[in-house]
Design an enzyme around this catalytic site. Structure first.
Site, PDB file in Angstrom:
ATOM      1  CG  ASP A  96       3.008   1.327   9.353  1.00 39.00           C
ATOM      2  OD1 ASP A  96       3.359   1.556   8.284  1.00 39.00           O
ATOM      3  OD2 ASP A  96       2.944   2.412  10.076  1.00 39.00           O
ATOM      4  NE  ARG A 128      -6.810   4.088   5.581  1.00 43.08           N
ATOM      5  CZ  ARG A 128      -5.732   4.566   6.388  1.00 43.08           C
ATOM      6  NH1 ARG A 128      -5.934   4.333   7.856  1.00 43.08           N
ATOM      7  NH2 ARG A 128      -4.477   4.797   5.944  1.00 43.08           N
ATOM      8  NE  ARG A 130       0.397  10.623  10.084  1.00 39.92           N
ATOM      9  CZ  ARG A 130      -0.166   9.781   9.420  1.00 39.92           C
ATOM     10  NH1 ARG A 130      -1.206   9.023   9.796  1.00 39.92           N
ATOM     11  NH2 ARG A 130       0.648   9.023   8.376  1.00 39.92           N
ATOM     12  N   PRO A 131       1.158  16.618  11.065  1.00 43.76           N
ATOM     13  CG  PRO A 131       3.033  17.379  12.167  1.00 43.76           C
ATOM     14  CD  PRO A 131       1.691  16.288  12.217  1.00 43.76           C
ATOM     15  CB  CYS A 174      -5.159  10.251  10.838  1.00 43.45           C
ATOM     16  SG  CYS A 174      -3.481   9.573  11.562  1.00 43.45           S
ATOM     17  CE  LYS A 230      -1.744   1.501   4.005  1.00 41.61           C
ATOM     18  NZ  LYS A 230      -1.326   3.037   4.242  1.00 41.61           N
ATOM     19  CG  ASN A 231       2.361   2.601   3.412  1.00 40.98           C
ATOM     20  OD1 ASN A 231       1.018   3.054   3.152  1.00 40.98           O
ATOM     21  ND2 ASN A 231       2.944   2.141   4.673  1.00 40.98           N
ATOM     22  CG  ASP A 280       6.466  20.419  10.255  1.00 38.87           C
ATOM     23  OD1 ASP A 280       5.509  19.422  10.158  1.00 38.87           O
ATOM     24  OD2 ASP A 280       7.417  20.410  10.449  1.00 38.87           O
TER      25      ASP A 280
HETATM   26  C1  EPZ Z   1       4.206   6.957   6.074  1.00 40.03           C
HETATM   27  O1  EPZ Z   1       3.469   7.893   6.699  1.00 40.03           O
HETATM   28  C2  EPZ Z   1       3.215   5.586   6.160  1.00 40.03           C
HETATM   29  N1  EPZ Z   1       2.066   5.910   5.124  1.00 40.03           N
HETATM   30  C3  EPZ Z   1       2.852   5.093   7.323  1.00 40.03           C
HETATM   31  O2  EPZ Z   1       2.084   4.040   7.312  1.00 40.03           O
HETATM   32  C4  EPZ Z   1       4.148   4.894   8.284  1.00 40.03           C
HETATM   33  O3  EPZ Z   1       3.589   4.738   9.681  1.00 40.03           O
HETATM   34  C5  EPZ Z   1       5.065   6.171   8.402  1.00 40.03           C
HETATM   35  O4  EPZ Z   1       5.137   6.619   6.962  1.00 40.03           O
HETATM   36  C6  EPZ Z   1       6.308   5.976   9.038  1.00 40.03           C
HETATM   37  O5  EPZ Z   1       6.787   4.781   8.473  1.00 40.03           O
HETATM   38  C7  EPZ Z   1       2.108   5.932   3.779  1.00 40.03           C
HETATM   39  O6  EPZ Z   1       3.487   5.704   3.271  1.00 40.03           O
HETATM   40  C8  EPZ Z   1       0.855   6.160   3.048  1.00 40.03           C
HETATM   41  P1  EPZ Z   1       6.222  10.321   8.199  1.00 40.03           P
HETATM   42  P2  EPZ Z   1       3.802   9.542   6.495  1.00 40.03           P
HETATM   43  O7  EPZ Z   1       6.198  11.499   7.337  1.00 40.03           O
HETATM   44  O8  EPZ Z   1       4.684   9.656   5.436  1.00 40.03           O
HETATM   45  C9  EPZ Z   1       5.933  13.542  11.760  1.00 40.03           C
HETATM   46  C10 EPZ Z   1       0.309   2.719   7.642  1.00 40.03           C
HETATM   47  O9  EPZ Z   1      -0.239   2.115   8.679  1.00 40.03           O
HETATM   48  N2  EPZ Z   1       5.761  14.675  10.667  1.00 40.03           N
HETATM   49  O10 EPZ Z   1       7.232   9.467   8.339  1.00 40.03           O
HETATM   50  O11 EPZ Z   1       2.773  10.402   7.060  1.00 40.03           O
HETATM   51  C11 EPZ Z   1       4.407  12.801  11.690  1.00 40.03           C
HETATM   52  O12 EPZ Z   1       3.523  13.435  12.489  1.00 40.03           O
HETATM   53  C12 EPZ Z   1       0.618   4.198   7.654  1.00 40.03           C
HETATM   54  O13 EPZ Z   1       0.315   1.984   6.673  1.00 40.03           O
HETATM   55  C13 EPZ Z   1       5.985  15.865  10.915  1.00 40.03           C
HETATM   56  O14 EPZ Z   1       6.100  16.168  12.276  1.00 40.03           O
HETATM   57  O15 EPZ Z   1       4.891   9.399   7.980  1.00 40.03           O
HETATM   58  C14 EPZ Z   1       4.945  11.529  12.470  1.00 40.03           C
HETATM   59  O16 EPZ Z   1       4.816  11.820  13.723  1.00 40.03           O
HETATM   60  C15 EPZ Z   1       0.415   4.808   9.217  1.00 40.03           C
HETATM   61  N3  EPZ Z   1       6.108  16.854   9.955  1.00 40.03           N
HETATM   62  C16 EPZ Z   1       6.430  11.175  11.996  1.00 40.03           C
HETATM   63  O17 EPZ Z   1       6.911  12.777  11.252  1.00 40.03           O
HETATM   64  C17 EPZ Z   1       5.989  16.439   8.584  1.00 40.03           C
HETATM   65  O18 EPZ Z   1       5.981  17.404   7.673  1.00 40.03           O
HETATM   66  C18 EPZ Z   1       6.722  10.147  10.806  1.00 40.03           C
HETATM   67  O19 EPZ Z   1       5.809  10.713   9.738  1.00 40.03           O
HETATM   68  C19 EPZ Z   1       5.859  14.917   8.421  1.00 40.03           C
HETATM   69  C20 EPZ Z   1       5.629  14.070   9.212  1.00 40.03           C
END
Ligand code: EPZ
Length: 417
Positions: free
Chosen positions: A305, A397, A121-122, A116, A22-23, A124
């Site tokens: 995950d 999902r 889920r910022p 979510c 999916k990812n 920034d």
């Molecule tokens: C991806 O989410 C995956 N989703 C998530 O899988 C996975 O848990 C995550 O990466 C971590 O491996 C998809 O690929 C569609 P991140 P993503 O940006 O990109 C913070 C599942 O169960 N952050 O690596 O959203 C954020 O809040 C899902 O399949 C900021 O603060 O994850 C989080 O705490 C859940 N600012 C951390 O970083 C930003 O601009 C990691 O987020 C971006 C992220």
């Protein structure tokens, strides 16, 4: 409302094939906008998140056709650059379309993605990266408006190795004038798969899998065919099901090294785990034991995950296993539901202490999020009696018909729609 009725306590036995990631497919569907031609994606999982991404592509004006586990996209006909609130709310990770739409059209308007179930889920880091490339970003009436007369290659230093921010940076930089270097990039296998696809459609991206990714911007676009890598979290989940229920299961169509931290943990718990070139065999016949702390980290660390399904597999292990969730603020929402099944779990902030109990009892429980929901399935397989799991839309999902998949290896699951 759909419900899973799981008659637990039965050992699993058989061979189960894992579907595509999916990812990985979600950012590649977004990237198909940049091909300006035809893309055929194979091993595409049949998931509600994929359906949501297809709806976005069609809304943008692309032609899309889904047949079983293949998707055909023609993005020549793309005419729009905005994603409405209704579609953004269907899948918050639609933010991954931002970089691709901006790179293709010079403008992208997305409804602000909300938080979510896992907490805020910022985005920034996504927006900082696009600004560094030259985008002007404003917020109006709940929308993010990104405009760029011209995107120029630059250095993007990510504060943390965000998967989504890395992907958006790669997509936005791919058609820039000049070269972009992304440092502290996420190293997940899905990033490597995205690089593989981008280079097939003519982009020049290097270094995925390491912390430094280089994108030589160029004017590209051509048709391509691509096969999505297997889903390492679904693979991990099936192995956790076998650990929880007991039995002998072979998971096929996997890349074992993508989930090595999970198979190492299951081996340490006392399971026999044997990895082949593209399959993993697990045998769980003895009492499992608690293991060293499970600390979630960006890849190649233990994947966040897989934390909920592995926690469920530990519920009857002898001793106490400590979990530390470092990636998301609120990823223990499944704990209260597991406790309803007799689990002994105490949560303090980012730490969860799981102490094994002699037995789990069936109970009616509710999915709280995608991986939290599937942890209830893992636990129910190891519980005595019939558990009922509701709010299945969370699980759908990320898992293709999980009831049919697990019944093929001896589970007794009835889905009532
Ligand atoms: C991806 O989410 C995956 N989703 C998530 O899988 C996975 O848990 C995550 O990466 C971590 O491996 C998809 O690929 C569609 P991140 P993503 O940006 O990109 C913070 C599942 O169960 N952050 O690596 O959203 C954020 O809040 C899902 O399949 C900021 O603060 O994850 C989080 O705490 C859940 N600012 C951390 O970083 C930003 O601009 C990691 O987020 C971006 C992220």
């Amino acid at each position: 409302m759909s419900i899973l009725r799981i008659n637990g306590g039965k050992a699993l036995d058989g061979v189960i094939q894992v579907h595509g990631s999916k990812n990985s497919v979600l950012p590649i569907l977004a990237a198909s906008i940049l091909s300006q031609g035809e893309t055929v994606i194979h091993n595409c999982p049949d998931l509600t998140d994929v359906n949501a991404a297809v709806k976005i592509l069609e809304r943008l004006g692309c032609k899309v056709r889904k047949e079983q586990n293949s998707v055909w996209i023609d993005s020549k006909t793309m005419i729009k650059c905005d994603i409405p609130d209704s579609l953004m709310r269907e899948m918050r990770s639609s933010v991954i379309f931002l970089g691709a739409i901006l790179a293709r059209t010079g403008e992208a308007i997305l409804s602000l993605p909300g938080g979510c179930e896992l907490g805020p889920r910022p985005i920034d880091m996504h927006l900082s990266a696009l600004k560094a490339l030259g985008a002007e970003i404003s917020e109006q009436n709940g929308n993010i408006i990104c405009r760029a007369r011209e995107l120029k290659g630059c250095r993007i230093d990510l504060a943390t190795p965000s998967v989504g921010a890395t992907e958006n940076s790669m997509l936005a930089a791919s058609r820039c004038r000049g070269t972009t270097v992304i440092t502290n990039a996420a190293r997940e296998p899905e990033i490597w798969d995205l690089q593989r696809y981008l280079n097939k459609i003519g982009a020049r991206v290097y270094g995925a899998g390491s912390s430094i990714i280089t994108v030589e911007g160029c004017n590209f676009g051509c048709s391509a065919e691509h096969r999505i890598i297997p889903d390492r979290i679904v693979s991990s989940t099936y192995l956790c099901c076998a650990a929880s229920a007991g039995g002998r299961v072979k998971v096929t169509g996997v890349v074992p090294r993508h989930l090595q931290t999970v198979t190492d943990a299951l081996s340490a718990m006392g399971c026999t785990v044997i990895t082949g070139d593209n399959d993993i065999y697990i045998r769980a016949e003895n009492k499992l034991k608690a293991i060293r702390p499970i600390i979630t980290r960006p890849y190649p660390g233990f994947p966040t995950d897989a934390q909920p399904p592995l926690m469920a597999a530990c519920l009857k292990a002898e001793g106490t296993t400590v979990f530390v969730e470092n990636i998301f603020q609120n990823r223990y929402r499944h704990v209260s539901e597991l406790i309803r099944m007799g689990a002994d779990i105490r949560v303090e902030g980012r730490v969860a202490m799981v102490t094994g109990v002699k037995k789990l009892c069936s109970a009616p429980v509710t999915s709280t999020d995608l991986r939290g929901g599937v942890s209830l399935v893992v636990a129910a397989l190891g519980a005595e009696g019939v558990s009922e799991i509701s709010a299945l839309w969370h699980i759908d999902r990320g898992y293709e018909r999980i009831d049919k998949a697990l019944n093929s290896i001896g589970a007794e699951i009835i889905r009532t729609d």
